[in-house]
Design a protein around this motif. Structure first.
Motif, mmCIF file in Angstrom:
data_model
loop_
_atom_site.group_PDB
_atom_site.id
_atom_site.type_symbol
_atom_site.label_atom_id
_atom_site.label_comp_id
_atom_site.label_asym_id
_atom_site.label_seq_id
_atom_site.Cartn_x
_atom_site.Cartn_y
_atom_site.Cartn_z
ATOM 1 N N UNK A 108 24.148 21.651 -52.805
ATOM 2 C CA UNK A 108 23.388 21.280 -53.981
ATOM 3 C C UNK A 108 23.399 22.463 -54.950
ATOM 4 N N UNK A 109 23.111 22.239 -56.226
ATOM 5 C CA UNK A 109 23.112 23.358 -57.177
ATOM 6 C C UNK A 109 22.227 24.525 -56.775
ATOM 7 N N UNK A 110 21.117 24.260 -56.075
ATOM 8 C CA UNK A 110 20.266 25.368 -55.639
ATOM 9 C C UNK A 110 21.024 26.298 -54.695
ATOM 10 N N UNK A 111 21.958 25.745 -53.942
ATOM 11 C CA UNK A 111 22.762 26.587 -53.051
ATOM 12 C C UNK A 111 23.745 27.439 -53.849
ATOM 13 N N UNK A 112 24.258 26.924 -54.943
ATOM 14 C CA UNK A 112 25.167 27.715 -55.779
ATOM 15 C C UNK A 112 24.428 28.938 -56.323
ATOM 16 N N UNK A 113 23.215 28.695 -56.806
ATOM 17 C CA UNK A 113 22.424 29.794 -57.345
ATOM 18 C C UNK A 113 22.141 30.820 -56.255
ATOM 19 N N UNK A 114 21.747 30.361 -55.071
ATOM 20 C CA UNK A 114 21.478 31.290 -53.978
ATOM 21 C C UNK A 114 22.706 32.071 -53.566
ATOM 22 N N UNK A 115 23.857 31.415 -53.571
ATOM 23 C CA UNK A 115 25.111 32.076 -53.214
ATOM 24 C C UNK A 115 25.414 33.217 -54.181
ATOM 25 N N UNK A 116 25.279 32.953 -55.462
ATOM 26 C CA UNK A 116 25.568 33.990 -56.462
ATOM 27 C C UNK A 116 24.580 35.145 -56.357
ATOM 28 N N UNK A 117 23.331 34.831 -56.060
ATOM 29 C CA UNK A 117 22.352 35.907 -55.853
ATOM 30 C C UNK A 117 22.771 36.791 -54.675
ATOM 31 N N UNK A 118 23.240 36.159 -53.606
ATOM 32 C CA UNK A 118 23.652 36.908 -52.421
ATOM 33 C C UNK A 118 24.836 37.818 -52.740
ATOM 34 N N UNK A 119 25.808 37.292 -53.477
ATOM 35 C CA UNK A 119 26.953 38.124 -53.862
ATOM 36 C C UNK A 119 26.519 39.291 -54.738
ATOM 37 N N UNK A 120 25.582 39.031 -55.645
ATOM 38 C CA UNK A 120 25.121 40.096 -56.538
ATOM 39 C C UNK A 120 24.454 41.215 -55.753
ATOM 40 N N UNK A 121 23.621 40.845 -54.782
ATOM 41 C CA UNK A 121 22.960 41.868 -53.961
ATOM 42 C C UNK A 121 23.989 42.684 -53.183
ATOM 43 N N UNK A 122 24.994 42.008 -52.610
ATOM 44 C CA UNK A 122 26.017 42.731 -51.872
ATOM 45 C C UNK A 122 26.822 43.644 -52.784
ATOM 46 N N UNK A 123 27.128 43.175 -53.980
ATOM 47 C CA UNK A 123 27.878 44.019 -54.917
ATOM 48 C C UNK A 123 27.087 45.273 -55.275
ATOM 49 N N UNK A 174 28.591 29.515 -65.540
ATOM 50 C CA UNK A 174 27.379 30.159 -65.047
ATOM 51 C C UNK A 174 27.721 31.437 -64.293
ATOM 52 N N UNK A 175 28.789 31.414 -63.491
ATOM 53 C CA UNK A 175 29.181 32.613 -62.751
ATOM 54 C C UNK A 175 29.526 33.758 -63.692
ATOM 55 N N UNK A 176 30.254 33.442 -64.761
ATOM 56 C CA UNK A 176 30.584 34.486 -65.741
ATOM 57 C C UNK A 176 29.321 35.145 -66.277
ATOM 58 N N UNK A 177 28.336 34.342 -66.592
ATOM 59 C CA UNK A 177 27.103 34.861 -67.182
ATOM 60 C C UNK A 177 26.242 35.563 -66.144
ATOM 61 N N UNK A 178 26.009 34.914 -65.018
ATOM 62 C CA UNK A 178 25.065 35.432 -64.038
ATOM 63 C C UNK A 178 25.571 36.686 -63.332
ATOM 64 N N UNK A 179 26.888 36.815 -63.168
ATOM 65 C CA UNK A 179 27.457 37.981 -62.497
ATOM 66 C C UNK A 179 27.827 39.097 -63.474
ATOM 67 N N UNK A 180 27.410 38.955 -64.720
ATOM 68 C CA UNK A 180 27.731 39.964 -65.755
ATOM 69 C C UNK A 180 27.209 41.333 -65.329
ATOM 70 N N UNK A 181 28.083 42.330 -65.466
ATOM 71 C CA UNK A 181 27.728 43.683 -65.084
ATOM 72 C C UNK A 181 27.980 43.991 -63.633
ATOM 73 N N UNK A 182 28.287 42.954 -62.882
ATOM 74 C CA UNK A 182 28.544 43.162 -61.460
ATOM 75 C C UNK A 182 29.989 42.824 -61.105
ATOM 76 N N UNK A 183 30.447 41.640 -61.495
ATOM 77 C CA UNK A 183 31.817 41.222 -61.223
ATOM 78 C C UNK A 183 32.430 40.777 -62.542
ATOM 79 N N UNK A 184 33.469 41.490 -62.971
ATOM 80 C CA UNK A 184 34.014 41.268 -64.315
ATOM 81 C C UNK A 184 34.991 40.105 -64.386
ATOM 82 N N UNK A 185 35.594 39.748 -63.268
ATOM 83 C CA UNK A 185 36.680 38.766 -63.327
ATOM 84 C C UNK A 185 36.279 37.469 -62.614
ATOM 85 N N UNK A 186 36.470 36.365 -63.333
ATOM 86 C CA UNK A 186 36.193 35.032 -62.789
ATOM 87 C C UNK A 186 37.501 34.256 -62.816
ATOM 88 N N UNK A 187 37.880 33.767 -61.663
ATOM 89 C CA UNK A 187 39.187 33.136 -61.501
ATOM 90 C C UNK A 187 39.053 31.617 -61.412
#
Length: 866
Positions: free
Chosen positions: A702-717, A764-777
């Motif tokens: 569900x979309x809530x899982x997408x948001x949680x996934x990106x948060x997890x990646x951001x913390x790891x980064x 959303x990934x481009x925006x939410x991961x800004x400053x952490x991950x520069x490239x979105x494929x």
């Protein structure tokens, strides 16, 4: 338990008992309430219940091809340590350091017991020990450290290997609560493992005076997780309940149903022990009454009816007095492990019956007693995925190849545990990488579709329990989300802005257009206009895999028509071809193939680097790394260090799927947990090995899982950057390809994400991961050319690679081919109005053409075929 308040039992009405018995007679499925009612059956009602349970058991034995046969395992009991961090109020096995000669048995003492067992014809070495004693007792920690072991489980593993090699006995491990990673590490040294669930009644653990109070490993939630993780790892597993420790009938029934749920989901529960409490002197429960044997019989019968004919049900023969016939009437079909050599160290006051006596008692009730191995026949005959490849020879040496039971005349002798030296050639459908685009796959599903993924109905229930309705999307939240996306895009991951983030992540219409516009603008500011790509080649070295990921259409059984393995020489040759075609990277991944020796992964990297010294090797998902490290018996850090030193340049951040175990355990059966994935990539980054990051979406998420996934990646980064090592190089959203995915064919997953979903996730990934991950494929192989171009106008800046071969998505039914030339990639970018540029794997190094070595490099270590 003088200060423990028991829950009083409510009386069972005669009418309720009659109704429950009628449902049993009718073959209806029972619920917990009905099962609890039946536990109160006595007299004629108990006789009727026992007769029904016997019929269920007998039907199962007929289906197994061994009517009238009850089994036992001839074993030795190895009490590796009697120290424990728990404080169970009925246990005399666990003790304190000053009451034992040594914190642990020495290795030679272990082997002395095992050799005595082998001489007496035993085939099982039952390792019983306290849970993690080093966490409580300094003496245990000091003993282990003095001998070079980091933990009790390290020592268990070493002793199991010694028993296999020196005596030939098959280890059955009972080390208590285990994590997914620990089960994975121990599986190669034991055909089976076990842990009694005992009870799901939390109050017996949480309330002062309860039998499990003060015992961290007796938390029912913790024990249920071990039960489930054992299924995910594919370990033939023994569990059971302990009755008469203060639980009521409903709690007892709930425990049986919890075991049934785990068994249905994963198929790994090989036997269920129904054990009766017997009071022991010098314990807190010394004055508590023993569990009544009629109560035991009723519980066995209810367990048999609830668990069904396929489950093997056991009662310990040394705890039932003279009531052997009663237990057989109740529906057992196994007497458990019986030792002619060692005592039952958990119940030392209750000696084992002689095996001959057990045979006589069984015969008197109309049954033939047969010896089995520590793993039950179903798992012995199936081999992989249940029995690790390293154990195949050990198990086969003691098994009857027709029945899977023990071969009574087999010689019990030590055999090498490590793979013998040797090599293997490429085998199977090795040209699948090209034929997938011309001839396609042989079948739309693998041959064990109905069994390898667990019970689909149980999975539907699990998914339904977690699903949530989408939050209402308010216009004000959409506006707030778009304002945040424009002013402070990374703040979209802040939990304080969750409503706004969810609103734009699920936006449509004009709001979606604005979201993609903002993402595209940010992309231009961060990385500029060129669309990047890498010239690379995918090389899948094996598609043999038994993990049972429910989304994967790539994995095959060894005997399936589309299965293949590539030799080192074949992989090196493909790397040379890739270099000749201009590639600067090879991306290598494969199934979790049980036949691959532990040397294979590093040898594979060396083979490529020897053939093409400057080729970047981007290889091995976190799942492959965890599995290989466990098989080798080393830490993740040690394994990655060896790969890095062999020439590994980076790892793919695949096997992430959704980094939320709520979704992962529906989507995948045996995949590593989210925390383990993060441990692998975090360790890789710390060692200077960069990785990509991915998210597969559009299935049961569900979309809530997408948001949680990106948060997890951001913390790891953030953690990786703070540590000063490598980090994520890019984020790759991977749309679920549904056509041949098992979870879709079973009617559980939806048919992939919509176009709206794809656009929104990338933007959303481009925006939410800004400053952490520069490239979105964007993945052209999953999205196709037209949608890829559209997404390049909404935040993405990279198209991945030319691939040259792409078998995984094509096996799943992707219709977008398996290769793109640079010209074709440039055409996609042109549709988006953008130029292209070639990049390196990590986006950092300048791109230079690589050339093969003048002569093929040597293979340093020969391959092995088990």
């Amino acid at each position: 338990m003088s200060d423990f308040v028991s829950v009083p039992e409510l009386p069972v009405s005669a009418s309720a008992l009659r109704r429950a018995l009628r449902r049993v007679r009718d073959g209806a499925a029972l619920d917990v309430t009905e099962a609890a009612v039946l536990l109160a059956a006595r007299g004629e009602e108990l006789d009727e219940l026992l007769a029904a349970a016997s019929r269920v058991r007998d039907a199962g034995l007929v289906a197994e091809g061994r009517p009238g046969v009850v089994t036992y395992s001839r074993k030795v009991f190895i009490p590796l340590t009697r120290l424990c961090r728990d404080r169970c109020h009925y246990c005399t096995f666990a003790t304190v350091p000053h009451r034992v000669p040594s914190a642990f048995l020495e290795r030679d003492e272990v082997l002395e017991i095992a050799r005595a067992g082998a001489a007496a014809g035993c085939k099982e070495a039952l390792f019983t020990l306290g849970d993690r004693p080093e966490d409580r007792w300094p003496a245990a920690k000091e003993w282990l450290e003095a001998r070079g072991y980091g933990s009790t489980l390290d020592y268990v593993r070493a002793c199991a290997i010694a028993v296999l090699e020196e005596t030939g006995l098959l280890p059955h491990l009972n080390p208590g609560v285990l994590s997914w990673a620990e089960l994975t590490r121990l599986k190669p040294v034991a055909p089976s493992m076990g842990m009694m669930l005992e009870t799901t009644a939390t109050r017996l653990w949480s309330e002062p005076g309860g039998p499990h109070y003060g015992s961290p490993d007796k938390d029912p939630a913790v024990r249920l997780r071990t039960l489930t993780d054992a299924g995910r790892v594919g370990v033939p597993f023994t569990t059971g309940i302990l009755i008469g420790i203060g639980e009521n009938r409903t709690e007892r029934a709930e425990s049986i149903f919890a075991i049934r749920s785990a068994a249905r989901a994963h198929g790994h529960i090989q036997e269920v022990i129904i054990q009766n409490f017997r009071a022991k002197p010098d314990t807190a429960m010394a004055n508590d009454p023993d569990a009544d044997l009629e109560d035991l019989a009723a519980t066995i019968a209810v367990a048999r009816v609830v668990l069904g004919p396929k489950m093997r049900v056991q009662a310990p023969p040394n705890l039932v007095g003279e009531e052997f016939a009663l237990m057989l009437r109740a529906g057992i079909d196994d007497w458990g492990g019986v030792s002619p050599v060692t005592a039952d160290h958990v119940n030392p006051e209750r000696p084992w019956p002689a095996i001959d006596e057990l045979a006589v008692r069984s015969a008197a009730a109309g049954f033939t007693l047969r010896e089995r191995l520590t793993a039950y026949p179903k798992y012995v005959l199936a081999g992989s995925p249940w029995i690790d490849t390293r154990l195949h020879a050990h198990v086969a040496a003691l098994a009857d190849p027709e029945t899977g039971l023990a071969n009574a005349s087999a010689a019990v002798q030590g055999r090498p545990w490590q793979e013998p030296d040797g090599g293997f050639e490429s085998s199977g459908r090795i040209d699948l990488n090209t034929e997938i685009d011309t001839e396609g796959r042989t079948e739309d599903r693998r041959g064990d579709f109905e069994s390898v993924y667990g019970d689909w109905n149980e999975l539907r229930s699990e998914l339904a329990a977690h699903q949530q309705s989408a939050p209402e999307r308010l216009d004000s939240d959409v506006r707030a989300g778009l304002v945040l996306a424009a002013s402070d895009p990374a703040a979209l991951l802040d939990p304080a802005h969750e409503a706004a983030a969810m609103a734009v992540l699920t936006a449509d219409g004009r709001a979606l257009e604005e979201l993609t516009r903002l993402a595209d603008q940010l992309r231009a500011d961060v990385v500029g206009e060129p669309v990047s790509y890498v010239v690379n080649r995918n090389i899948n070295f094996s598609n043999v895999c038994y993990v049972g990921c429910r989304f994967c259409a790539f994995a095959q059984r060894e005997r399936d028509a589309d299965a293949f393995r590539l030799s080192l020489d074949e992989v090196a040759a493909r790397a040379v071809e890739a270099a000749q075609d201009g590639a600067t990277e090879v991306c290598m991944q494969g199934g979790i193939d049980p036949q691959l020796p532990v040397t294979f992964y590093a040898d594979l990297v060396r083979a490529v680097k020897a053939a093409v010294p400057d080729m970047h090797v981007h290889a091995f998902s976190p799942m492959e790394i965890v599995s290989a490290a466990a098989k080798a018996g080393v830490s993740i850090e040690e394994w990655l260090t060896e790969l890095r030193d062999a020439g590994l340049g980076s790892i793919p951040g695949t096997a992430a799927e959704i980094l939320d175990d709520e979704v992962r355990w529906v989507l995948t059966k045996g995949k590593l947990p989210a925390a383990q994935w993060l441990e692998v990539v975090g360790t890789a980054h710390r060692l200077g090995i960069p990785s990509s990051s991915t998210m597969m979406y559009g299935h049961v998420d569900e979309p809530r899982h997408w948001l949680g996934h990106l948060r997890t990646l951001a913390v790891q980064q953030d953690r990786s950057r703070e540590a000063g090592g490598a980090s994520f190089t890019e984020f790759v959203p991977l749309p679920f390809v549904h056509h041949n995915a098992p979870i879709y064919l079973a009617g559980i997953a939806r048919p992939g994400p919509t176009t709206r979903d794809n656009r929104a996730v990338h933007a959303f990934a481009r925006l939410a991961l800004h400053g952490r991950i520069d490239h979105v494929q964007c993945s052209w192989v999953k999205l196709g050319d037209d949608l890829s171009a559209q997404i390049l106008q909404g935040g993405a800046d990279d198209m991945g690679g030319t691939l040259m071969e792409e078998t995984i998505s094509r096996m799943a039914g992707s219709e977008n081919g398996s290769a793109r030339t640079v010209t074709e990639l440039a055409a996609i970018a042109e549709k988006a109005g953008r130029p292209v540029r070639q990049r390196s794997t990590t986006y950092l190094e300048p791109v230079a053409r690589v050339v093969p070595a003048e002569r093929p490099g040597p293979r340093l270590i020969p391959l092995t075929s088990a």
